[in-house]
Scaffold this motif. Structure first.
Motif, mmCIF file in Angstrom:
data_model
loop_
_atom_site.group_PDB
_atom_site.id
_atom_site.type_symbol
_atom_site.label_atom_id
_atom_site.label_comp_id
_atom_site.label_asym_id
_atom_site.label_seq_id
_atom_site.Cartn_x
_atom_site.Cartn_y
_atom_site.Cartn_z
ATOM 1 N N ARG A 35 42.564 32.235 45.601
ATOM 2 C CA ARG A 35 43.467 32.974 44.894
ATOM 3 C C ARG A 35 44.337 33.774 45.911
ATOM 4 N N LEU A 36 45.301 34.377 45.464
ATOM 5 C CA LEU A 36 46.028 35.102 46.382
ATOM 6 C C LEU A 36 45.350 36.268 46.809
ATOM 7 N N HIS A 37 44.843 36.982 45.733
ATOM 8 C CA HIS A 37 43.833 38.263 45.913
ATOM 9 C C HIS A 37 42.477 37.962 45.245
ATOM 10 N N ILE A 38 41.513 38.657 45.604
ATOM 11 C CA ILE A 38 40.111 38.779 45.069
ATOM 12 C C ILE A 38 40.296 39.332 43.659
ATOM 13 N N ASN A 39 39.850 38.307 42.742
ATOM 14 C CA ASN A 39 39.682 39.162 41.403
ATOM 15 C C ASN A 39 38.248 38.579 40.740
ATOM 16 N N GLU A 40 38.004 39.044 39.546
ATOM 17 C CA GLU A 40 36.788 38.873 38.769
ATOM 18 C C GLU A 40 36.568 37.252 38.474
ATOM 19 N N GLU A 41 37.953 36.896 37.899
ATOM 20 C CA GLU A 41 38.062 35.467 37.597
ATOM 21 C C GLU A 41 37.389 34.585 38.919
ATOM 22 N N GLU B 24 33.815 41.517 53.436
ATOM 23 C CA GLU B 24 33.118 42.537 53.014
ATOM 24 C C GLU B 24 33.081 42.378 51.587
ATOM 25 N N SER B 25 33.978 42.215 50.812
ATOM 26 C CA SER B 25 34.148 42.140 49.201
ATOM 27 C C SER B 25 33.357 40.530 49.033
ATOM 28 N N PHE B 26 33.724 39.638 49.682
ATOM 29 C CA PHE B 26 32.882 38.258 49.225
ATOM 30 C C PHE B 26 31.245 38.473 49.564
ATOM 31 N N HIS B 27 31.250 39.051 50.652
ATOM 32 C CA HIS B 27 29.707 39.304 51.150
ATOM 33 C C HIS B 27 28.890 39.921 50.081
#
Ligand code: GDP
Length: 294
Positions: free
Chosen positions: A192-198, A232-235
């Motif tokens: 996605r362009l940004h991290i999101n919950e979906e 960091e977020s994905f980890h």
């Protein structure tokens, strides 16, 4: 790559070498310059702080300042600490004892996932493996086509089920690999362009369904600290086994390469060095440090 940082550090060290005997103040002055150079290269603020503190502490030790070539010793310490910063094991895919080895590539749109899925397949194929590329990026119609074109170019199979649900595609691809003798499955997921919950939800579902041996995050080195935040977020959400840092052939400043491991604890396993299918290298912290320090 890292030209600005490299030039600045080399200038600092040249001045330091010109001084002969060093005093504590000389080391402090040099470390001030190193700090500025690293910050300008977009290295994470805390990483810079810790790095400079460590180098200073080791350099101001009596042994170093009293040695015959103190500047060389200081440079050596910088080199060693830079390796530690980027450190860890490199460039290896964990091969499962029972095939197929499942590799899941994740990341934001445009980072280079599809390209690196194909590059990885090519690399593993050259190492005698039989990879299957799997098109799970169903939202960007061009992504499936892109993977198919790359597969054709490399003469490697691509598994796709059009716009089916990514979880179903991933599950079916393992069955397909099992019955067709493919021992590595490389799943190209949607970005996605940004991290999101979906996005996270979908990736979590694929992870649960196929239990990948390697979840590799593909991030664009040109995005600097954004790449670090993304890692960091994905980890946190998915637990990464490693990072593929792409576009290191471009004019990147070094912030991502020097911060990712220290901030997230994730090892950078591979470096993407261009658009061609063989432009992937194991990430070697020692070589990287030597490149930066000249
Ligand atoms: P995805 O959206 O994450 O699947 O990204 P793509 O694989 O489609 O790559 C986006 C763009 O970046 C494409 O134009 C690629 O050719 C380019 N690209 C990918 N990796 C590299 C790299 O290591 N170096 C350079 N220069 N370009 C790259």
């Amino acid at each position: 790559m890292f030209q600005g940082l490299s030039d600045k550090l080399q200038e600092t060290f040249k001045r330091l070498k010109g001084k002969g005997k060093l005093k504590e103040a000389d080391v402090n002055e040099a470390m001030r310059e190193v700090r500025v150079a690293l910050l300008e290269a977009d290295v994470n603020f805390k990483v810079v702080k810790d790095f400079v503190a460590k180098v200073k502490e080791r350099s101001i030790g009596l042994d170093v300042l009293e040695s015959l070539s103190p500047a060389q010793q200081v440079i050596k310490i910088v080199h060693e600490e830079m390796i530690t910063l980027m450190g860890g094991a490199t460039g290896k895919i964990l091969i499962a004892s029972k095939p197929p080895t499942v590799i899941m590539l994740i990341g934001l749109q445009g980072a280079g996932k599809t390209t690196h899925a194909a590059k990885l397949a090519n690399m593993l194929n050259k190492q005698g493996k039989h990879p299957l590329l799997v098109a799970c990026d169903i939202y960007r119609p061009a992504a499936i086509k892109q993977l198919q074109v790359l597969g054709e170019q490399l003469k490697l199979p691509v598994f796709s089920m059009g716009q089916e649900s990514p979880v179903e595609i991933a599950k079916a691809s393992l069955k397909h690999a099992n019955s067709n003798g493919q021992d590595v499955v490389i799943i190209d997921t949607a970005g996605r362009l940004h991290i999101n919950e979906e996005l996270m939800g979908e990736l979590r579902d694929i992870k649960t369904a196929v239990k990948p041996h390697e979840i590799l995050l593909v991030v664009d080195a040109m995005t600097g600290q954004d790449a670090v935040n993304v890692a960091e977020s994905f980890h946190k959400e998915l637990g990464l086994d490693g990072v593929i840092l792409t576009k290191l052939d471009g004019d990147t400043r070094g912030g991502a390469a020097l911060s990712i491991k220290a901030v997230t604890g994730c090892t950078i396993k591979f470096a993407g060095m261009g658009e061609k299918m063989d432009a992937i290298e194991p990430f070697h912290p020692d070589r990287m440090a030597s490149r930066i320090l000249g």
